[in-house]
Design a protein around this motif. Structure first.
Motif: not given
Length: 214
Positions: A50-69, A71-77
């Protein structure tokens, strides 16, 4: 603009992804970034891109709350959010409709519909980034012989109801349903874990490319 998309990494980042910064403007990641939270460090690697291009992510059904947190911490979610790049509105919808497996990030069709409707109802040039594929497409088939589809009916309805405004739906979830399809005017792409797509917005052309070794 060139948009590249991947899905269902399950904790493994193909080396080719590091080259996307050389030709793409935006990377979308359509969920199941980890496998129930394992190998969560993959998110840091995506953040480096994301230092070079925009990176946009969504969590999947196998991604946990820790994963979502994380993603939010890095501004990707972008789950439940809108990010505009040039004239395109990237709209994220993470998780999936209900599965038989009781995975961590599942929702009812009503929940998915209400969330997505609130995001897209007043937008044009919408690029959906969802984990679940729209129902009854080439992107959601789990049994071709029996014609069994397991995608989200809500996502499909939103695409049908706002077809003039939704140009693209990038999705994943169903590994065996690698495809390029359409609902009306809307392009539907599930690259599967073994491929990535490249969408040239100027030419309105999308291609699938396989990762080496997959």
């Amino acid at each position: 603009m060139k948009i590249v998309g991947i899905t269902d990494l399950h904790g493994k980042l193909p080396p080719k992804v590091n080259e996307f910064k050389d030709f793409a403007d935006v990377l979308v990641v359509c969920g199941d970034i980890t496998h129930f939270g394992r190998n969560i460090e993959i998110i840091e690697k995506l953040a480096e891109l994301s230092d070079y291009i925009d990176v946009f992510c969504v969590p999947g059904n196998c991604d946990t709350k820790e994963v979502i947190d994380e993603l939010n911490n890095y501004g990707l979610n972008i789950d439940g959010r809108i990010k505009k790049v040039e004239n395109i509105n990237f709209v994220g919808l993470g998780g999936s409709n209900k599965t038989p497996f009781n995975t961590p990030n599942e929702y009812t069709e009503e929940e998915l519909y209400d969330k997505l409707l609130n995001l897209v109802r007043n937008l044009k040039n919408v690029f959906l980034v969802t984990h679940a594929p729209p129902y009854n497409t080439m992107a959601d088939i789990v049994d071709l012989d029996k014609d069994i589809h397991v995608g989200s009916k809500s996502i499909r309805k939103i695409i049908e109801d706002f077809n003039d405004n939704i140009i693209f739906c990038a999705c994943g979830h169903i590994h065996e349903s690698r495809c390029i399809d359409k609902i009306g005017k809307t392009i539907i792409v599930n690259p599967s874990p073994k491929s990535y797509f490249v969408y040239d917005t100027k030419k309105n052309v999308v291609v699938l490319e396989d990762f080496a070794g997959y």
